[in-house]
Design a protein around this motif. Structure first.
Motif, mmCIF file in Angstrom:
data_model
loop_
_atom_site.group_PDB
_atom_site.id
_atom_site.type_symbol
_atom_site.label_atom_id
_atom_site.label_comp_id
_atom_site.label_asym_id
_atom_site.label_seq_id
_atom_site.Cartn_x
_atom_site.Cartn_y
_atom_site.Cartn_z
ATOM 1 N N ALA A 39 0.678 -1.553 0.073
ATOM 2 C CA ALA A 39 -0.082 -0.603 -0.252
ATOM 3 C C ALA A 39 1.081 1.100 -0.279
ATOM 4 C CB ALA A 39 -0.835 -0.173 0.908
ATOM 5 N N ASP A 40 2.114 1.568 1.011
ATOM 6 C CA ASP A 40 3.349 2.069 0.397
ATOM 7 C C ASP A 40 3.462 2.870 -0.424
ATOM 8 O OD1 ASP A 40 2.318 2.459 3.284
ATOM 9 O OD2 ASP A 40 4.121 1.464 4.373
ATOM 10 N N ALA A 41 3.754 1.328 -1.371
ATOM 11 C CA ALA A 41 3.874 1.994 -2.904
ATOM 12 C C ALA A 41 3.414 1.978 -3.327
ATOM 13 C CB ALA A 41 4.689 0.511 -3.182
ATOM 14 N N ARG A 42 2.038 2.279 -3.369
ATOM 15 C CA ARG A 42 1.086 2.944 -4.149
ATOM 16 C C ARG A 42 0.845 4.310 -4.411
ATOM 17 N NH1 ARG A 42 -0.931 -2.031 -3.103
ATOM 18 N NH2 ARG A 42 -2.690 -1.420 -1.618
ATOM 19 N N LYS A 43 1.704 4.907 -2.869
ATOM 20 C CA LYS A 43 1.217 6.457 -2.953
ATOM 21 C C LYS A 43 2.455 7.087 -3.418
ATOM 22 C CE LYS A 43 0.103 5.127 2.368
ATOM 23 N NZ LYS A 43 0.097 5.544 3.067
ATOM 24 N N LEU A 44 2.929 6.027 -4.207
ATOM 25 C CA LEU A 44 4.705 6.754 -4.957
ATOM 26 C C LEU A 44 4.762 6.897 -6.454
ATOM 27 C CD1 LEU A 44 6.876 5.669 -2.052
ATOM 28 C CD2 LEU A 44 6.149 8.186 -2.096
ATOM 29 N N THR A 45 5.274 7.749 -6.693
ATOM 30 C CA THR A 45 4.969 7.928 -8.287
ATOM 31 C C THR A 45 7.078 6.939 -8.486
ATOM 32 O OG1 THR A 45 6.518 9.667 -8.737
ATOM 33 C CG2 THR A 45 4.167 10.430 -9.152
ATOM 34 N N ASN A 76 5.738 10.477 -14.385
ATOM 35 C CA ASN A 76 6.449 11.969 -12.570
ATOM 36 C C ASN A 76 5.252 11.556 -12.371
ATOM 37 O OD1 ASN A 76 9.092 12.950 -13.490
ATOM 38 N ND2 ASN A 76 8.248 12.480 -14.986
ATOM 39 N N LYS A 77 4.343 11.657 -13.290
ATOM 40 C CA LYS A 77 2.505 11.953 -12.200
ATOM 41 C C LYS A 77 1.858 10.880 -11.639
ATOM 42 C CE LYS A 77 3.156 16.508 -13.642
ATOM 43 N NZ LYS A 77 3.236 17.558 -12.626
ATOM 44 N N VAL A 78 1.708 9.723 -12.643
ATOM 45 C CA VAL A 78 1.142 8.665 -12.191
ATOM 46 C C VAL A 78 1.156 7.798 -10.541
ATOM 47 C CG1 VAL A 78 -0.569 6.507 -13.019
ATOM 48 C CG2 VAL A 78 0.214 8.401 -14.856
ATOM 49 N N LYS A 79 0.560 7.776 -10.008
ATOM 50 C CA LYS A 79 0.731 6.572 -8.604
ATOM 51 C C LYS A 79 0.681 5.375 -8.064
ATOM 52 C CE LYS A 79 1.537 11.208 -5.970
ATOM 53 N NZ LYS A 79 1.361 11.922 -4.295
#
Length: 293
Positions: A28-34, A81-84
């Motif tokens: 879940a933490d990974a999905r918060k990042l680009t 650079n935009k999609v998380k």
């Protein structure tokens, strides 16, 4: 520690890139990042070829620059650079629940690309003082510079300006002041000129997705005086004339006419022999109805 993401090296980048999406599936933490932010919280394990949470320190992620000439790779880089947290390529192309067919369209939907209005306005403004030849050269130059986000949109909004001088040139070439060209012929002649400019620079309209390509047959017919003269008629007037003559047919003539046209429309072919005594209307039927249709 510096972690470099080589998108231009498929043997390395593909595994790191796909492993990133696989990590997004379970973490879940990974999905918060680009993708660019990802190395600040995760580190690449070369041996296991997986991403693991970073416990100490910080990595710096870097994506190499990509030329606009590379098309979809360029637009993918913009999205990274935009999609998380995307879990698949399809999710990278999805904006507000709608999956787009290309990374370029996804960028456009996200507002990451210009709407090309400046180029449309520029061509319209230049049309007041510049020749049609210059406008067509300008459009080709914009294509070569990859300046336009959606060149097909600019084309659809400016082709009438780019057509300036085309009809005049054709009339001069064939010494036919009454010559007229339909919309398809005009567009194809414009595209043909643009294509010639691109070919001289080792490019082609085929390199630009969604841009129309000149139809060789149309260009050929548009440069053939005999074909142009045969096609140079007023369709509404011809339809009115046909309706008038069709109503003048006898029942027998109308039956023959419909049989012939059915064979034509169904591409069946056939040989038809019309005969009769003098004065029965053979000439009227053949010349005025079949030919008019």
């Amino acid at each position: 520690m510096i972690l470099t993401m080589f998108l231009d090296k498929p043997s390395i980048a593909s595994s790191m890139f796909t492993a990133w999406m696989e990590c997004n599936v379970v973490n879940a933490d990974a999905r918060k990042l680009t993708y660019v932010e990802f190395p600040t919280k995760f580190v690449w394990q070369r041996g296991d070829r997986i991403w693991k949470p970073l416990k100490v320190g910080k990595c710096i992620g870097r994506i190499h620059s990509v030329s606009p000439n590379l098309g979809e790779a360029y637009f993918l880089r913009i999205l990274l650079n935009k999609v998380k947290g995307p879990k698949s390529f399809e999710e990278i192309r999805t904006v507000n629940g709608e999956e787009y067919s290309s990374f370029r369209d996804a960028c456009y939907a996200l507002g990451l690309l210009d709407d090309d209005k400046e180029y449309i306005d520029a061509i319209k403004e230049v049309s007041h003082s510049g020749s049609g030849f210059y406008l067509r050269f300008l459009f080709a130059t914009l294509l070569m510079c990859n300046s336009m986000s959606k060149p097909e949109v600019v084309w659809e909004n400016t082709w009438e300006y780019l057509a300036d001088g085309i009809l005049y040139n054709q009339r001069q070439r064939f010494k036919s002041p009454d010559l007229s060209l339909n919309e398809d012929q005009l567009k194809n002649l414009i595209l043909f000129e643009i294509e010639q400019v691109l070919l001289r620079n080792n490019l082609s309209l085929k390199n630009y997705k969604n841009m129309p390509i000149p139809d060789v047959d149309y260009v050929s017919s548009s440069n053939n005086r005999l074909i142009i003269e045969e096609l140079d008629y007023d369709i509404p007037i011809m339809n009115t004339e046909f309706d008038r003559m069709f109503l003048a047919l006898t029942n027998e003539q109308r039956h023959i006419f419909l049989d012939i046209m059915t064979a034509v429309k169904q591409n069946k072919g056939g040989v038809f022999f019309v005969y009769g005594y003098g004065g029965t209307g053979k000439t009227f039927f053949m010349e005025n109805n079949i030919c008019s249709y």
